[in-house]
Design a protein around this motif. Structure first.
Motif, short mmCIF file in Angstrom:
data_model
loop_
_atom_site.label_atom_id
_atom_site.label_comp_id
_atom_site.label_asym_id
_atom_site.label_seq_id
_atom_site.Cartn_x
_atom_site.Cartn_y
_atom_site.Cartn_z
N THR A 164 -3.81 13.66 0.17
CA THR A 164 -5.04 13.69 -0.18
C THR A 164 -5.87 12.36 0.40
O THR A 164 -7.09 12.10 0.02
N ASP A 165 -5.30 11.64 1.01
CA ASP A 165 -5.79 10.22 1.43
C ASP A 165 -5.49 10.27 3.06
O ASP A 165 -4.31 10.30 3.27
N THR A 166 -6.37 10.16 3.97
CA THR A 166 -6.13 10.00 5.12
C THR A 166 -6.30 8.70 5.98
O THR A 166 -6.50 8.46 6.97
N SER A 167 -6.23 7.42 4.98
CA SER A 167 -6.33 6.13 5.33
C SER A 167 -5.40 5.65 6.37
O SER A 167 -5.40 4.95 7.19
N GLU B 240 -0.40 8.00 2.59
CA GLU B 240 0.13 9.42 2.67
C GLU B 240 0.08 9.93 4.25
O GLU B 240 -1.05 9.66 4.90
N ARG C 247 1.02 -1.16 0.00
CA ARG C 247 -0.07 0.25 -0.02
C ARG C 247 0.81 1.47 0.08
O ARG C 247 2.10 1.28 0.48
#
Length: 301
Positions: free
Chosen positions: A267-270, A200, A197
């Motif tokens: 842009t991705d907080t996963s 960010e 994976r």
């Protein structure tokens, strides 16, 4: 118990990461080119990513390898970093490593990336060439005592009564504190949900470089700095200017400045689902970096 190899164990991030991994219950090997000089925690192991034959012994019995290698101080860094990643990929696969964790750089893949960020992307892919699952954490500027990007900011604020700046100071970025970077790196180690994976990581604020410098000025010297913006200041000229007013060498400075016209926003907080916790605000990161610098100076007296 997981055995973790940390490359660059004596570097800005590595020297903080090794004790954090040990505290989390892992067995840690601290990889360095000069193990005889290593005085930190963990087991020192001698190896060099530029020497493929040296990697086998260092990686034998390792479950997870954390890759913190770059050559920004070299004019030929793209070629060197690519070959080093190929060497490490093959050695990790041969040793049966089950995860490589890599700290890369933010930036829109659809945009025009600088040579520095292009190289980080290339390394991401090369580390997985031989089949070891790779977990990539992409970050922008890491704020902490001893970090190159932070040192540029700190020394500019300290050494100049006013700053002549190019247009790229209005580029947005998302700085993150070194404590949060270490927390995220530890948090993805040997975690199945993190395999293969790209995640960010960033702090809670999106700031321009100008805003970052002004916050640093207020915290460190108690006032904002006068700013004079000039329409043209090329990366080459900027790097020479940095070399004059800071202790960052011109080659490293230019490679970093090349990236400063590229917006680097998460842009991705996963990552927060895998590693819960709120990241520190930029101003607090600045305070911590300055406090650590003061403590370090006092310890040397």
């Amino acid at each position: 118990m997981t055995t973790v190899l940390v490359t660059g164990a004596t570097g800005f991030i590595g020297r903080r990461l090794v004790p954090a991994l040990i505290e989390a219950g892992h067995t840690v090997r601290a990889m360095t080119r000069r193990p005889q000089d290593y005085s930190g925690p963990g087991e020192p192991v001698g190896a060099d990513v530029d020497d493929p034959d040296s990697l086998a012994a260092a990686l034998t019995g390792v479950d997870v390898a954390i890759y913190l290698v770059h050559s920004l101080d070299d004019k030929d860094f793209e070629r060197k970093d690519a070959q080093a990643a190929r060497n490490f990929s093959r050695a990790a696969a041969d040793a049966g490593v089950r995860q490589i964790v890599y700290l890369g750089g933010l930036g829109d893949d659809d945009g025009e990336l600088s040579a520095h960020l292009r190289s980080r992307r290339e390394v991401e892919g090369l580390l997985g060439t031989d089949g070891v699952p790779v977990t990539v954490l992409r970050a922008a500027i890491v704020v902490g005592h001893g970090g190159i990007s932070w040192e540029i900011t700190r020394q500019l604020v300290k050494n100049l009564p006013a700053m002549v700046v190019p247009r790229w100071v209005h580029t947005r970025t998302q700085p993150i504190g070194i404590d949060d970077v270490v927390r995220y790196l530890v948090g993805v180690v040997d975690k199945e949900e993190a395999l293969d994976r790209v995640l960010e990581i960033g702090g809670p604020e999106q700031l321009t470089y100008l805003e970052m410098m002004q916050v640093a000025a207020v915290v460190s010297i108690g006032k904002r700095l006068p700013i004079i913006e000039v329409p043209v200041l090329t990366p080459r000229l900027s790097s020479y200017w940095l070399a004059l007013v800071t202790d960052v060498d011109a080659t490293t400075g230019r490679n970093l400045i090349d990236s400063m016209s590229t917006e680097v926003i998460a842009t991705d907080t996963s990552i927060r689902e895998l590693v819960p916790g709120e990241p520190l605000a930029y101003e607090e990161c600045v305070r911590r970096a300055l406090d650590e610098r003061r403590r370090s100076a006092e310890d040397r007296r």
